[in-house]
Structure formats: structure tokens, C-alpha cells
Write a protein that holds these residues in place. Structure first.
Motif, PDB file in Angstrom:
ATOM      1  N   ASP A 248      -2.963  22.134 -25.571  1.00 22.15           N
ATOM      2  CA  ASP A 248      -2.222  23.045 -26.553  1.00 22.15           C
ATOM      3  C   ASP A 248      -1.864  24.528 -27.361  1.00 22.15           C
TER       4      ASP A 248
ATOM      5  N   SER B 246      -1.606  11.824 -35.831  1.00 14.50           N
ATOM      6  CA  SER B 246      -0.129  12.618 -36.068  1.00 14.50           C
ATOM      7  C   SER B 246      -0.306  12.403 -37.438  1.00 14.50           C
TER       8      SER B 246
ATOM      9  N   ASN C 271      -4.825  11.062 -27.584  1.00 15.09           N
ATOM     10  CA  ASN C 271      -4.376  10.695 -26.585  1.00 15.09           C
ATOM     11  C   ASN C 271      -3.103  10.618 -26.439  1.00 15.09           C
ATOM     12  N   THR C 272      -2.493  12.208 -26.747  1.00 13.33           N
ATOM     13  CA  THR C 272      -1.649  12.851 -26.682  1.00 13.33           C
ATOM     14  C   THR C 272      -2.165  14.605 -24.781  1.00 13.33           C
ATOM     15  N   GLU C 273      -0.525  14.331 -24.438  1.00 18.54           N
ATOM     16  CA  GLU C 273      -1.154  15.608 -23.411  1.00 18.54           C
ATOM     17  C   GLU C 273      -1.501  16.600 -23.645  1.00 18.54           C
TER      18      GLU C 273
END
Length: 209
Positions: free
Chosen positions: A17, A57, A91-93
Motif C-alpha cells: 500500500d 478495518s 490480511n489484505t494484499e
């Protein structure tokens, strides 16, 4: 007995990111990767640590969770907070380390920014200095005396980590060409703050051990 110099290489937040194409991309962020890979290949460190932004999140620093304008500053219970785009959610890309960053099994990963209510730029502490990560303990358990710090972004997570490293009593070095920042103005302020607490700024080509 003479104290032996023991060096740790701390690579801050080189995550998807924060590079081009990511939700909070640092200009030319991907340029740090070959420099960092080269540093670890050419020099012998006693310990290598990667910090990883690892937000839930519903994190309070995300503009969308506060109906706030991106990059505005909002007063939260924990103090003033920049309203960031959603980034490095667990746990996201986007939270994964950049794929071409060399990462060995022996590297230690320290996650930060997990508390919903407060941001955590530094690899050592949250922004309120209320909650510590394991980083200081890990360095002390390994008898580290000197830290070499780089990554993303210069004006936030890397310089905050360097300042805390110096304040924890480590001889601290900030590797400028293995770091990129968001804005010239905030980078200059970060540089002044680091120099004030005794952080030494250098280039990767100055390293030889």
C-alpha cells in the motif's frame, strides 16, 4: 569486558500500500527495495527486523471511518490525527511486504497499528506513547547496540522509529537513500527532529561491515 557492537537493520513498512499503485503510495516508494536488498547483501547485521503496519478495518486513522476529508487533521480522543486513506488492513494484499523485497525466515516481523483507537507510526510505540510493541525488548534481548533504519515513509514511520530508537538508548543511523517520503516540508521537520536526538543520517554507500 569491552562492549561488542551489535547491529540491527530495521526495515520499516515496505508494504504494497505504500508503493506505486497502493492506496497510500509514497512517491517513488519502490525505489527503496533494491537499495535495501543491496544493504543486506553487502553488510553483516546481527539482527534484521521488518516492521509491518497492520490495521484493523475500523481503524480510527482512516478518513472513511470518520466521514472526514482525506489528509485533513481531525481531533480524536487520542489527540490530532491525520485522516489517511484505508491502508495496510490486516490480511489484505496491501498489507503484504513488497514481493521483491528480500525477506528471510530468520527476519523478525514486528506488527504495529493494531489498536483501533490510536495510530502507530513508530515501530516502538503507538503515537500516544501508551502502548509498546515488542521491538525494544527484541533488540535488548539480542544485545543490539546500534540500529540502522530505513523504509517508508521518511516523514512518518521511518523517522518516528529512528527517534524512538535513539530515545531508547540505541546508537541510531538513518539510511537516507533507502528511504522515501511523502512531502519535502514534513521530511525537513523529521530530519531536524532526528538530528536533535542524535540520530546520524547517512547513505547506504557509507556502510561497510
Amino acid at each position: 569486558m569491552e562492549n561488542k557492537t551489535k547491529r540491527a537493520f530495521i526495515i520499516v513498512d515496505v508494504q504494497n500500500d505504500f508503493i506505486e499503485g497502493g492506496s497510500l503510495a509514497v512517491p517513488k516508494g519502490s525505489e527503496v527495495v533494491p537499495v535495501i536488498n543491496s544493504i543486506r547483501k553487502k553488510n553483516k547485521f546481527d539482527l534484521i527486523v521488518l516492521t509491518q503496519d497492520w490495521h484493523p478495518s475500523d481503524h480510527s486513522s482512516f478518513a472513511v471511518n470518520n466521514n472526514a476529508e482525506l489528509f485533513s487533521v481531525k481531533e480524536l480522543e487520542t489527540g490530532p490525527q491525520v485522516m489517511w486513506p484505508v491502508h495496510c488492513v490486516q490480511n489484505t494484499e496491501g498489507a503484504k511486504f513488497v514481493s521483491n523485497l528480500v525477506h528471510e525466515e530468520s527476519d523478525i516481523v514486528v506488527q504495529k497499528g493494531k489498536n483501533t483507537k490510536v495510530d502507530s507510526y513508530s515501530g516502538f510505540w503507538d503515537n500516544n506513547k501508551a502502548q509498546k510493541t515488542d521491538l525494544e525488548d527484541i533488540l535488548k534481548q539480542n544485545n543490539i547496540t546500534d540500529t540502522y533504519i530505513c523504509g517508508l515513509a521518511y516523514d512518518y514511520c521511518v523517522s518516528f522509529t529512528a527517534v524512538d530508537s535513539a530515545e531508547c538508548g540505541f546508537k541510531t543511523f538513518f539510511i537516507e537513500d533507502a528511504t522515501r517520503g511523502l512531502q519535502e516540508e514534513t521530511m525537513l521537520k523529521a530530519k531536524e527532529k532526528m538530528e536533535k536526538v542524535g540520530v546520524k543520517l547517512l547513505k547506504s554507500t557509507d556502510l561497510d561491515f
